[in-house]
Design an enzyme around this catalytic site. Structure first.
Site, short mmCIF file in Angstrom:
data_model
loop_
_atom_site.label_atom_id
_atom_site.label_comp_id
_atom_site.label_asym_id
_atom_site.label_seq_id
_atom_site.Cartn_x
_atom_site.Cartn_y
_atom_site.Cartn_z
CG PHE A 113 0.24 4.75 3.74
CD1 PHE A 113 -0.88 4.91 4.54
CD2 PHE A 113 0.72 3.46 3.53
CE1 PHE A 113 -1.50 3.82 5.12
CE2 PHE A 113 0.11 2.37 4.09
CZ PHE A 113 -1.01 2.54 4.89
CB THR A 131 -0.94 0.02 1.22
OG1 THR A 131 -1.89 -1.04 1.10
CG2 THR A 131 -1.70 1.34 1.30
#
Length: 296
Positions: free
Chosen positions: A193, A191
């Site tokens: 960010f 992921t």
């Protein structure tokens, strides 16, 4: 705070109190203590005070109001695509992107006891990233606001057959039993960010490759996107991300979320952005920052 399940409230209160003492160290994130965003905050700034917020809007508001100096927000996942609503929240926030951080996602199935797990509660992104594991075992996915909050809820209700998908830290914080670890469908589950702050923070010299993120809306004419992209090709500016989305219900024109390598001040980037502004209705820069992972 009342939005959190009871097991999370005491931890949230403690972290909020610490953040209030020194907001300059506080990093706001969406989720209950133990969420992946909690791990991302600690990974990005090990000496920070993580500040849990129930919703993405709350994390953004914490920075705008001065409760936290920064927020760390997921923008996209390698398995499940972009995080819903972030393309709308970012431009409306008034905040600037000052950094990025990548977190390897490792999901765990946890439960309060040894009963066979029939349903698993978690954030929709986490459920999507573990859908093959759940389907193969006949476990019913149940959506919740965040991963660690789901773990806290399971710890509170202690319903037989009900489990949660969350990081291992959530099991430790809420006293749950780890049923299985690393249940994500792919070993390459990452992921990205974005780190947000009230003021822009341009990368310093010799920091290495940098990124610039911006939004634009094309004109509603033939070849609008082709013309808008021409300046990046002719000036040799590498575009690493281009995503379209619709705002409102007219469907008359499309807005785009874009990442490029380089930053304003680079002659090639300046020329490309100038040509983009000529061929679009508007361009809004969200920030320039150091690349956390090389794109080329």
């Amino acid at each position: 705070m009342e939005n959190y399940p009871a097991p999370a409230r005491a931890i949230v209160a403690d972290l909020a109190a610490k953040a209030a003492i020194d907001p300059t160290r506080a990093v706001a994130y969406q989720g209950a203590p133990g969420a992946n965003s909690h791990l991302a905050a600690l990974g990005y700034a090990p000496d920070c005070v993580p500040l849990p917020c129930f919703a993405f809007e709350d994390a953004i508001d914490a920075v705008r109001s001065g409760l936290a100096a920064r927020a760390i927000i997921p923008i996209e996942n390698s398995l499940h695509g972009r995080v819903a609503d972030m393309h709308f929240l970012l431009p409306e926030s008034g905040l600037s992107i000052i950094d990025e951080y990548f977190l390897r996602i490792r999901h765990c199935l946890m439960a309060p006891d040894n009963s066979p797990v029939k349903s698993a509660i978690s954030h929709p992104q986490a459920l999507g990233q573990c859908r093959h594991y759940l389907r193969e075992r006949g476990i019913q996915p149940v959506a919740y606001a965040d991963t660690a909050g789901a773990a806290a809820l399971v710890a509170e209700t202690r319903t037989p057959g009900e489990g949660a998908i969350a990081p291992y830290l959530a099991a430790e914080l809420y006293g749950l039993r780890l049923i299985a670890e690393n249940i994500e469908d792919s070993d390459d589950n990452m992921t990205r960010f974005l780190v947000l702050a009230r003021d822009p923070k341009l990368p310093t010299a010799n920091v290495g490759p940098v990124m610039t993120t911006f939004l634009f809306e094309v004109k509603n004419i033939p070849a609008a996107l082709y013309k808008a992209m021409g300046g990046f090709a002719t000036n040799g500016v590498n575009m690493t991300k281009l995503e379209s989305y619709q705002r409102g219900a007219s469907f008359a024109a499309t807005e785009f979320f874009c990442d490029i390598e380089g930053m304003p001040g680079d002659p090639a980037v300046d020329r490309a952005l100038a040509e983009l502004e000529f061929h679009t209705k508007w361009v809004r820069q969200l920030g320039s920052y150091r690349q956390a992972r090389p794109r080329t």
